[in-house]
Design a protein around this motif. Structure first.
Motif, PDB file in Angstrom:
ATOM      1  N   LEU A 124     -13.332 -16.776 -23.384  1.00  0.00           N
ATOM      2  CA  LEU A 124     -13.883 -17.880 -24.169  1.00  0.00           C
ATOM      3  C   LEU A 124     -12.844 -18.985 -24.378  1.00  0.00           C
ATOM      4  CD1 LEU A 124     -15.789 -15.874 -26.951  1.00  0.00           C
ATOM      5  CD2 LEU A 124     -16.833 -17.278 -25.143  1.00  0.00           C
ATOM      6  N   GLU A 125     -13.318 -20.211 -24.515  1.00  0.00           N
ATOM      7  CA  GLU A 125     -12.419 -21.314 -24.823  1.00  0.00           C
ATOM      8  C   GLU A 125     -11.830 -21.106 -26.220  1.00  0.00           C
ATOM      9  OE1 GLU A 125     -14.139 -25.134 -24.403  1.00  0.00           O
ATOM     10  OE2 GLU A 125     -14.840 -24.802 -22.341  1.00  0.00           O
ATOM     11  N   GLY A 126     -10.640 -21.641 -26.412  1.00  0.00           N
ATOM     12  CA  GLY A 126      -9.984 -21.505 -27.712  1.00  0.00           C
ATOM     13  C   GLY A 126      -9.087 -20.293 -27.818  1.00  0.00           C
ATOM     14  N   ILE A 127      -9.064 -19.478 -26.745  1.00  0.00           N
ATOM     15  CA  ILE A 127      -8.173 -18.303 -26.725  1.00  0.00           C
ATOM     16  C   ILE A 127      -6.983 -18.639 -25.830  1.00  0.00           C
ATOM     17  CG2 ILE A 127      -7.947 -15.877 -26.102  1.00  0.00           C
ATOM     18  CD1 ILE A 127     -10.943 -15.565 -26.634  1.00  0.00           C
ATOM     19  N   HIS A 128      -5.787 -18.509 -26.371  1.00  0.00           N
ATOM     20  CA  HIS A 128      -4.593 -18.960 -25.659  1.00  0.00           C
ATOM     21  C   HIS A 128      -3.508 -17.878 -25.621  1.00  0.00           C
ATOM     22  CE1 HIS A 128      -5.888 -23.208 -25.556  1.00  0.00           C
ATOM     23  NE2 HIS A 128      -6.442 -22.936 -26.739  1.00  0.00           N
ATOM     24  N   TYR A 129      -2.713 -17.984 -24.595  1.00  0.00           N
ATOM     25  CA  TYR A 129      -1.455 -17.235 -24.487  1.00  0.00           C
ATOM     26  C   TYR A 129      -0.347 -18.284 -24.457  1.00  0.00           C
ATOM     27  CZ  TYR A 129      -4.401 -13.327 -23.041  1.00  0.00           C
ATOM     28  OH  TYR A 129      -5.365 -12.339 -22.982  1.00  0.00           O
ATOM     29  N   LEU A 130       0.704 -18.082 -25.207  1.00  0.00           N
ATOM     30  CA  LEU A 130       1.791 -19.053 -25.248  1.00  0.00           C
ATOM     31  C   LEU A 130       2.911 -18.608 -24.319  1.00  0.00           C
ATOM     32  CD1 LEU A 130       3.178 -21.544 -26.331  1.00  0.00           C
ATOM     33  CD2 LEU A 130       3.950 -20.203 -28.302  1.00  0.00           C
ATOM     34  N   HIS A 131       3.091 -19.362 -23.224  1.00  0.00           N
ATOM     35  CA  HIS A 131       4.150 -19.002 -22.279  1.00  0.00           C
ATOM     36  C   HIS A 131       4.853 -20.232 -21.717  1.00  0.00           C
ATOM     37  CE1 HIS A 131       6.369 -16.444 -19.629  1.00  0.00           C
ATOM     38  NE2 HIS A 131       5.910 -17.049 -18.543  1.00  0.00           N
ATOM     39  N   VAL A 132       4.065 -21.229 -21.298  1.00  0.00           N
ATOM     40  CA  VAL A 132       4.652 -22.430 -20.703  1.00  0.00           C
ATOM     41  C   VAL A 132       4.285 -23.645 -21.551  1.00  0.00           C
ATOM     42  CG1 VAL A 132       4.666 -21.463 -18.375  1.00  0.00           C
ATOM     43  CG2 VAL A 132       2.652 -22.738 -19.180  1.00  0.00           C
ATOM     44  N   PHE A 133       4.841 -24.787 -21.175  1.00  0.00           N
ATOM     45  CA  PHE A 133       4.673 -25.993 -21.975  1.00  0.00           C
ATOM     46  C   PHE A 133       3.209 -26.424 -22.071  1.00  0.00           C
ATOM     47  CE2 PHE A 133       4.574 -30.633 -22.476  1.00  0.00           C
ATOM     48  CZ  PHE A 133       5.253 -30.745 -23.680  1.00  0.00           C
ATOM     49  N   THR A 134       2.461 -26.264 -20.986  1.00  0.00           N
ATOM     50  CA  THR A 134       1.048 -26.657 -21.031  1.00  0.00           C
ATOM     51  C   THR A 134       0.273 -25.793 -22.026  1.00  0.00           C
ATOM     52  OG1 THR A 134       0.657 -25.241 -19.092  1.00  0.00           O
ATOM     53  CG2 THR A 134       0.983 -27.606 -18.692  1.00  0.00           C
ATOM     54  N   ASP A 135       0.688 -24.515 -22.177  1.00  0.00           N
ATOM     55  CA  ASP A 135       0.063 -23.655 -23.193  1.00  0.00           C
ATOM     56  C   ASP A 135       0.330 -24.222 -24.584  1.00  0.00           C
ATOM     57  OD1 ASP A 135      -0.663 -21.876 -21.169  1.00  0.00           O
ATOM     58  OD2 ASP A 135       1.144 -20.660 -21.419  1.00  0.00           O
ATOM     59  N   ALA A 136       1.610 -24.544 -24.848  1.00  0.00           N
ATOM     60  CA  ALA A 136       1.984 -25.061 -26.167  1.00  0.00           C
ATOM     61  C   ALA A 136       1.270 -26.380 -26.463  1.00  0.00           C
ATOM     62  CB  ALA A 136       3.501 -25.243 -26.242  1.00  0.00           C
ATOM     63  N   SER A 137       1.146 -27.238 -25.441  1.00  0.00           N
ATOM     64  CA  SER A 137       0.468 -28.524 -25.635  1.00  0.00           C
ATOM     65  C   SER A 137      -0.998 -28.325 -25.991  1.00  0.00           C
ATOM     66  CB  SER A 137       0.586 -29.380 -24.369  1.00  0.00           C
ATOM     67  OG  SER A 137       1.922 -29.725 -24.114  1.00  0.00           O
ATOM     68  N   ALA A 138      -1.631 -27.374 -25.291  1.00  0.00           N
ATOM     69  CA  ALA A 138      -3.049 -27.108 -25.554  1.00  0.00           C
ATOM     70  C   ALA A 138      -3.250 -26.557 -26.964  1.00  0.00           C
ATOM     71  CB  ALA A 138      -3.589 -26.132 -24.517  1.00  0.00           C
ATOM     72  N   ILE A 139      -2.375 -25.619 -27.370  1.00  0.00           N
ATOM     73  CA  ILE A 139      -2.488 -25.046 -28.718  1.00  0.00           C
ATOM     74  C   ILE A 139      -2.238 -26.135 -29.761  1.00  0.00           C
ATOM     75  CG2 ILE A 139      -1.482 -23.389 -30.331  1.00  0.00           C
ATOM     76  CD1 ILE A 139      -0.804 -21.636 -27.858  1.00  0.00           C
ATOM     77  N   HIS A 140      -1.228 -26.973 -29.513  1.00  0.00           N
ATOM     78  CA  HIS A 140      -0.915 -28.057 -30.449  1.00  0.00           C
ATOM     79  C   HIS A 140      -2.100 -29.004 -30.614  1.00  0.00           C
ATOM     80  CE1 HIS A 140       0.495 -32.177 -31.323  1.00  0.00           C
ATOM     81  NE2 HIS A 140       1.289 -31.585 -32.185  1.00  0.00           N
ATOM     82  N   GLN A 141      -2.719 -29.340 -29.514  1.00  0.00           N
ATOM     83  CA  GLN A 141      -3.844 -30.275 -29.570  1.00  0.00           C
ATOM     84  C   GLN A 141      -5.004 -29.678 -30.352  1.00  0.00           C
ATOM     85  OE1 GLN A 141      -5.112 -31.690 -25.752  1.00  0.00           O
ATOM     86  NE2 GLN A 141      -6.889 -32.798 -26.565  1.00  0.00           N
ATOM     87  N   GLU A 142      -5.336 -28.426 -30.085  1.00  0.00           N
ATOM     88  CA  GLU A 142      -6.474 -27.806 -30.774  1.00  0.00           C
ATOM     89  C   GLU A 142      -6.162 -27.545 -32.239  1.00  0.00           C
ATOM     90  OE1 GLU A 142      -8.361 -24.571 -28.803  1.00  0.00           O
ATOM     91  OE2 GLU A 142      -8.115 -25.439 -26.800  1.00  0.00           O
ATOM     92  N   ALA A 143      -4.868 -27.336 -32.546  1.00  0.00           N
ATOM     93  CA  ALA A 143      -4.487 -27.066 -33.933  1.00  0.00           C
ATOM     94  C   ALA A 143      -4.665 -28.298 -34.826  1.00  0.00           C
ATOM     95  CB  ALA A 143      -3.038 -26.596 -33.994  1.00  0.00           C
ATOM     96  N   GLN A 144      -4.805 -29.486 -34.211  1.00  0.00           N
ATOM     97  CA  GLN A 144      -4.994 -30.697 -35.012  1.00  0.00           C
ATOM     98  C   GLN A 144      -6.332 -30.668 -35.758  1.00  0.00           C
ATOM     99  OE1 GLN A 144      -2.256 -32.760 -35.105  1.00  0.00           O
ATOM    100  NE2 GLN A 144      -1.460 -31.149 -33.758  1.00  0.00           N
ATOM    101  N   THR A 145      -7.317 -29.974 -35.170  1.00  0.00           N
ATOM    102  CA  THR A 145      -8.649 -29.934 -35.795  1.00  0.00           C
ATOM    103  C   THR A 145      -9.071 -28.531 -36.215  1.00  0.00           C
ATOM    104  OG1 THR A 145      -9.638 -29.752 -33.582  1.00  0.00           O
ATOM    105  CG2 THR A 145      -9.415 -31.974 -34.523  1.00  0.00           C
ATOM    106  N   ALA A 146      -8.343 -27.520 -35.751  1.00  0.00           N
ATOM    107  CA  ALA A 146      -8.708 -26.139 -36.079  1.00  0.00           C
ATOM    108  C   ALA A 146      -8.480 -25.858 -37.558  1.00  0.00           C
ATOM    109  CB  ALA A 146      -7.899 -25.170 -35.229  1.00  0.00           C
TER     110      ALA A 146
END
Length: 748
Positions: A124-146
């Protein structure tokens, strides 16, 4: 299409960039390329779980090297170049574009990849693994509204993500199957962090794990093993990582929880090395293979791997280091926590100043600490690395005010080369033992290597073994009307006839073939007699397990390289000792594994610098036995005296002054402290607990050097280093004992 490079680095992270830079700065000639699967230049990954996530603005990568620096170093970086295979027989690396890269030397630093959860709804969308910079960017972006976040995993990465996003204002729930930081095996610490997170509004569910993700296209809740449904609009999973080795299957490179490498970070395939998260290296400190997933290890391994790619033989001798900070708490973990062990606490968790020492047989194997001085952490790293027995101070470890810098670290005995003068070292050793000084490390060259091998081979009775060895070297020579005449006769006899149990002249052997004729000689004497004597007094099969570490030096005849043989690493044989004493033109070179060696004294008559490079200086008690006086009271009176003085100058030990370097380091440390004084206190405390700060800025325990110098009496002539006559050997043994006693008394 195939392109050729001399050095190929498979990586896009810290280990790869560090290795490439080290190759060039250490003198690598030829082409260097980094193959990176990512679309951006190598960057720092530790900030991904901290500053990148809780920042208000879009994050930017923190590059390891400025992209322009690669051009300056003539290092090519191929981005978007994932490696799909390695053909070790043809020296080819295959990349996703279909190209092939030919290498001379290859470093694999492919790192690791997150373990994926295989449960319903995992895609499902919204499920992330943090490993590389693109992961961190995606989590950061979604955390703005989560609004609500579920973090899965209570290891360092899980705690850091939970803390970062909780500070950003998200409602956070943390799931951990067993215990927070369970790898520490410390329930008190797990409970401490549990309370820290609860205090900051993070709900921590211990003993639970996810069984399903729910949502319509995007995750909306997590179902736990106990049936609870946790609403959320963002999930970050930190369930551990696995080494990235899929592309190596079928390559012939040995795999076992990563890439299996030796203590030099070499794989089982020639000219291929590995470093970083992917390297399962042989740990010389703990005597086993292990794989370390931390940026500090990646940097250190990369530097050692690069050195060995250049043809050096540098062992990896580092203590594993882990660092983390969550909220206002910073902690360090050194070493390897592995049962059985004894644990001693210092300070308290409640006070925010706490350390746990893990010992096995009174030797430290690990440290966990938070809020303790950086100097203390640095000292413990040295104690673990050098296996220092803490039995005499163990009862004081729990006292926070007891300074660990007062713990005697290691005694190092430096034994020079000098032929018959080695008898002086025998007498000196007797005085040291009587003074209750036992070496933990003995390092020697030439005759010092012979003495060192006997000391390491007989740790319980080194003096008895040394005296017996030297008694067998004594040569009976005729008396003379004066001591000077007696010595001259003795030297002439030994030069002509040799020393029966040490070396024999080639001219006394019958010439049975052309290669034995004088015009084919590469030495004047044959040293085969001393091999049997060495085997009589040293059980070489037990040197690796000896409590005394033996280090000896020799010179590679073909490369001029000074090579250090180390019982901690190498399986030493009589050949290694002979190699260190193969002084031309008297003695022949010694061949070991196809390489040919001469006496290490040709380059340096003392391996002190090399020993300190490997063993460090912190807390060391160094005893240097100088066989050649550095100064004299009167000038030489004849040609023989001139030649003797020449040798004294040539072979005298010179402990190099590093005053300029020390001053430079101190100035940089002062500058760093000035800059840090401008940092807010809460951030400053975290900085002081980072491995880089501890290793570069923390003060060390002082090193003490005691010099024991052989001196010629003014009322008797100077001996020659090939005078193995009975009387001279006995005089030298007595002199070594007397001078050492005097030196120890003066320094007490």
């Amino acid at each position: 299409m195939t392109v050729h490079y001399d050095y190929v680095v498979i990586a896009g992270g810290l280990a790869g960039a560090t290795a490439a830079e080290t190759l060039r700065t250490e003198g690598a000639e030829g082409s260097i390329v980094i193959l990176s699967a990512e679309s951006i230049y190598p960057y720092q990954r530790p900030p991904l779980s901290k500053g990148v996530l809780n920042g208000e603005i879009a994050p930017e990568p923190r590059f390891i090297l400025d992209p322009k620096k690669y051009q300056e170093l003539n290092i090519e970086v191929l981005l978007n170049s994932p490696v799909t295979g390695v053909d070790t027989s043809k020296h080819l690396v295959k990349i996703g574009s279909g190209e092939e890269v030919h290498y001379k030397k290859l470093l694999i630093a492919s790192g690791s990849t997150p373990k994926k959860l295989d449960i319903p709804g995992a895609t499902l969308e919204g499920i992330h693994y943090l490993h590389v910079f693109t992961d961190a960017s995606a989590i950061h972006q979604e955390a703005q509204t989560a609004k609500e976040l579920v973090v899965i995993g209570g290891s360092f990465i899980g705690l850091e993500v939970a803390a970062s996003l909780a500070q950003k204002g998200l409602k956070v729930t943390l799931l951990e199957r067993e215990h927070l930081l369970g790898q520490l095996q410390m329930p008190e610490v797990s409970e401490y962090f549990f309370n820290i997170f609860e205090k900051h509004g993070v709900r921590v569910l211990v003993g639970e794990y996810p069984v399903a993700f729910k949502g319509n296209g995007r995750v909306s809740s997590v179902e736990t093993s106990k049936g609870e449904v946790l609403p959320c609009d963002l999930v970050v999973i930190g369930a551990g990582v696995v080494p990235e080795v899929d592309f190596l299957h079928g390559s012939g490179i040995k795999l076992d929880d990563g890439i299996l490498v030796d203590e030099y970070l070499r794989t089982n395939r020639a000219n291929i090395f590995a470093a970083g998260d992917v390297a399962n290296y042989y740990d010389l400190v703990f005597g086993r293979h292990q794989r370390v997933e931390h940026w500090d290890g990646a940097v250190k391994e990369a530097r050692v791997a690069a050195q060995n790619m250049l043809g050096n033989k540098v062992p990896y001798l580092e203590v594993p280091y882990f660092y983390s900070d969550v909220f206002d708490v910073s902690c360090n973990l050194l070493g390897l926590i592995e049962r059985p062990y004894e644990c001693i606490y210092r300070g308290s968790l409640e006070s925010g100043s706490f350390a746990a020492f893990f010992l096995r047989d009174n030797i430290p194997i690990a440290l966990f600490s938070l809020g303790r001085p950086s100097e203390e952490t640095k000292v413990v790293e040295s104690l673990i690395k050098h296996k220092v027995n803490l039995e005499t101070v163990k009862s004081k470890l729990s006292d926070p005010d007891f300074s660990l810098s007062h713990i005697p670290n290691q005694n190092i005995l430096i034994l020079q080369g000098g032929g018959a003068f080695g008898a002086f070292e025998c007498g000196a050793m007797k005085a040291l033992v009587e003074g209750h000084i036992s070496p933990n490390i003995v390092a020697g060259v030439s005759i010092g290597a012979f003495n060192g091998a006997i000391i390491a081979g007989n740790p319980d009775n080194p003096v008895e073994a040394l005296e017996a060895f030297w008694n067998e070297l004594k040569v009976d020579t005729p008396p003379g009307p004066t001591e000077e005449f007696r010595q001259m006769q003795a030297c002439n006899q030994i030069a002509a006839l040799g020393v029966p149990n040490f070396f024999k002249p080639r001219w006394l052997n019958p010439f049975t073939c052309f290669t034995q004729l004088p015009n084919q000689w590469t030495s004047l004497y044959d040293t085969s007699p001393v091999r049997g004597l060495l085997e009589k007094y040293v059980d070489f099969s037990k040197l690796k397990s000896s409590p005394v570490r033996l280090m000896i030096s020799a010179v590679d005849v073909e490369t001029s390289e000074l090579v250090m043989f180390d019982s901690y690493i190498d399986t030493l044989t009589p050949d290694h000792i002979l190699a260190s004493g193969s002084l031309p033109p008297g003695f022949p070179w010694t061949t070991i594994n196809g390489r040919h060696y001469w006496d290490g004294g040709i380059v340096s008559n003392s391996p002190l610098d090399q020993v300190l490079d490997r063993c460090g200086t912190s807390g060391k008690q160094v005893f240097v036995i100088d066989l050649f006086p550095g100064s004299i009271n009167h000038l030489p009176g004849n040609l023989l005296d001139v030649l003797g003085r020449r040798d004294e100058i040539l072979y005298s030990e010179r402990i190099r002054s590093e005053l300029k370097t020390q001053t430079l380091v101190l100035n940089f440390q002062k500058l760093v402290e000035e800059v840090m004084s401008e940092v807010p206190p809460e951030k400053l405390n975290k900085l002081r607990h980072r491995p880089g700060y501890i290793q570069l800025m923390a003060s060390e325990s002082p090193m003490k050097v005691t010099r024991i110098t052989r001196e010629n009496s003014e009322d008797e002539p100077s001996s020659k280093d090939y005078d193995f006559s009975r009387r001279t050997i006995e005089n030298l043994m007595q002199s070594g004992y007397r001078v050492t006693k005097k030196t120890l008394t003066a320094n007490s």
